[in-house]
Design a protein around this motif. Structure first.
Motif, PDB file in Angstrom:
ATOM      1  N   ARG A 153       1.144   4.275  -2.989  1.00  0.00           N
ATOM      2  CA  ARG A 153       1.044   5.713  -2.711  1.00  0.00           C
ATOM      3  C   ARG A 153       2.279   6.445  -3.239  1.00  0.00           C
ATOM      4  O   ARG A 153       2.163   7.531  -3.819  1.00  0.00           O
ATOM      5  CB  ARG A 153       0.882   5.945  -1.207  1.00  0.00           C
ATOM      6  N   TRP A 154       3.463   5.872  -3.017  1.00  0.00           N
ATOM      7  CA  TRP A 154       4.713   6.476  -3.502  1.00  0.00           C
ATOM      8  C   TRP A 154       4.682   6.598  -5.024  1.00  0.00           C
ATOM      9  O   TRP A 154       5.026   7.629  -5.595  1.00  0.00           O
ATOM     10  CB  TRP A 154       5.885   5.614  -3.043  1.00  0.00           C
ATOM     11  N   ASP A 170       2.096   6.600  -7.141  1.00  0.00           N
ATOM     12  CA  ASP A 170       1.097   7.538  -7.653  1.00  0.00           C
ATOM     13  C   ASP A 170       1.506   8.988  -7.403  1.00  0.00           C
ATOM     14  O   ASP A 170       1.092   9.887  -8.145  1.00  0.00           O
ATOM     15  CB  ASP A 170      -0.259   7.261  -7.005  1.00  0.00           C
ATOM     16  N   GLU A 172       0.835  -1.210   0.000  1.00  0.00           N
ATOM     17  CA  GLU A 172       0.000   0.000   0.000  1.00  0.00           C
ATOM     18  C   GLU A 172       0.868   1.258   0.000  1.00  0.00           C
ATOM     19  O   GLU A 172       0.564   2.238  -0.688  1.00  0.00           O
ATOM     20  CB  GLU A 172      -0.926  -0.021   1.213  1.00  0.00           C
TER      21      GLU A 172
END
Length: 376
Positions: free
Chosen positions: A171-172, A174, A167
């Motif tokens: 996030r990194w 995107d 997860e």
């Protein structure tokens, strides 16, 4: 002589002993005889399992599974009853591995059931957030995937990252985008070993270059400008800047291949986005530079430096690169590489009057044509 028992007690014992003997004889006569064959039949019945075509492995909770469900999972009657007795004694399965502690479950049976164990919310060790299922029991074989569209579930399924790591990785990605292996390794949840394992399967998207009016000048660009060049990552930018500082500037784009991190594929991309101004090269006065300054240059080998300092102490200096070759200080190859980076200060005058001479002011034979490097 005193009597220890009264006549009444003696009569009672005399009546009790015959009755006790009769009772023991009756038990011995009427006790059913053991039948070894019948005992074996009962034992086989307890060990008998469901037919192979009736066994259906599927997720189950050992804390709530009933007798029939355990039989359908392939347990014998004896094993199923042992598990139920284990629970009846107050034991609780908190993690799947607790099943191996049940005295009726063999190691081979546990290994067969372990991938299907699901501990319910009531008993599972999940202090904050209940997870409905375990990580996939069998890892998927990795196959080529696009790093810009891969899901966290797939990264978990192939065993690359845990749930939280996957997860965080998404996030990194995107937020900043990932376009090469260097940027993949920059992600704080991806270790070097994981990156090496993923490298054969990762497909990177093409980075869209930022529109620029002119190519980036390699000898004057700062880190922000170099970062705009497609093919140069964050770590490679710092390596280029450090190497440029030691070198004194690039005279040819081919020298980029000497920088760690610049691969052949990246080099082809970089060529189309940069240009060079060799006039911005920082030179070293071969006659007066300190040993530290000379030794810092990547083209000055330690052995060459020792020969040069010893000869300079005796001779005082040189006026052309050819003299360095004649004095066996430099080979022709070393002179060809160093020629753009050295100059020859005047050997006369006092220390305060010593000035360096620019390359434009040097004699025409100071750098013979054979020592010139092609510049792009």
């Amino acid at each position: 002589m005193a009597r220890f028992f009264t006549e009444r007690e003696i009569r009672a014992v005399a009546v009790f002993l015959p009755l006790a003997g009769l009772l023991v004889a009756a038990v011995a006569l009427f006790r059913p005889k053991s039948d070894p064959l019948e005992a074996r039949r009962v034992e086989v019945a307890m060990e008998r399992r469901m037919p192979a075509d009736s066994i259906r492995l599927r997720p189950f909770d050992p804390n709530t599974a009933d007798f029939d469900e355990l039989l359908r999972l392939g347990l014998s009657k004896h094993e199923a009853v042992s598990l139920l007795k284990y629970r009846a004694a107050g034991k609780v399965f908190r993690i799947p591995e607790d099943l191996s502690l049940c005295y009726g479950i063999s190691d081979s049976l546990y290994r067969r059931l372990a991938p299907w164990v699901r501990i319910g919310r009531r008993y599972a060790i999940a202090p904050r957030e209940y997870r409905s299922g375990r990580v996939l029991p069998q890892l998927l074989a990795p196959s080529p995937f696009r790093i810009d569209t891969v899901s966290a579930c797939y990264l978990r399924a192939i065993g690359a990252l845990s749930k939280r790591q996957a997860e965080a990785f998404i996030r990194w990605r995107d937020l900043s985008g990932i376009y090469d292996m260097e940027e993949l390794r920059d992600c704080y949840v991806v270790s070097d070993s994981v990156a090496a394992a993923l490298e054969p399967y990762v497909i990177f998207p093409e980075r869209r270059p930022h529109p620029v009016d002119a190519p980036v000048e390699l000898n004057s660009a700062d880190s922000a400008e170099l970062r705009r060049v497609v093919g140069i990552g964050e770590k490679t930018v710092m390596r280029i800047l450090r190497y440029r500082d030691r070198l004194g500037g690039f005279v040819s784009v081919a020298q980029l291949a000497e920088v760690p991190g610049v691969t052949e594929s990246n080099y082809e991309k970089i060529l189309k986005q940069i240009c060079l101004d060799s006039c911005k090269i920082r030179k070293i006065d071969i006659n007066f530079a300190s040993p530290k300054e000379l030794g810092r240059h990547p083209y000055m080998a330690p052995r060459t430096l020792r020969r040069l300092l010893k000869a300079r102490q005796l001779k005082g200096g040189w006026s052309t690169a050819q003299e360095l070759i004649d004095d066996h200080i430099l080979t022709r190859e070393e002179a060809a590489r160093l020629a753009p980076y050295i100059e020859f200060g005047s050997a006369g005058g006092t220390a305060d009057e010593k000035t360096t001479t620019r390359r434009d002011d040097a004699p025409e034979d100071a750098y013979p044509a054979e020592f010139q490097l092609e510049t792009e």
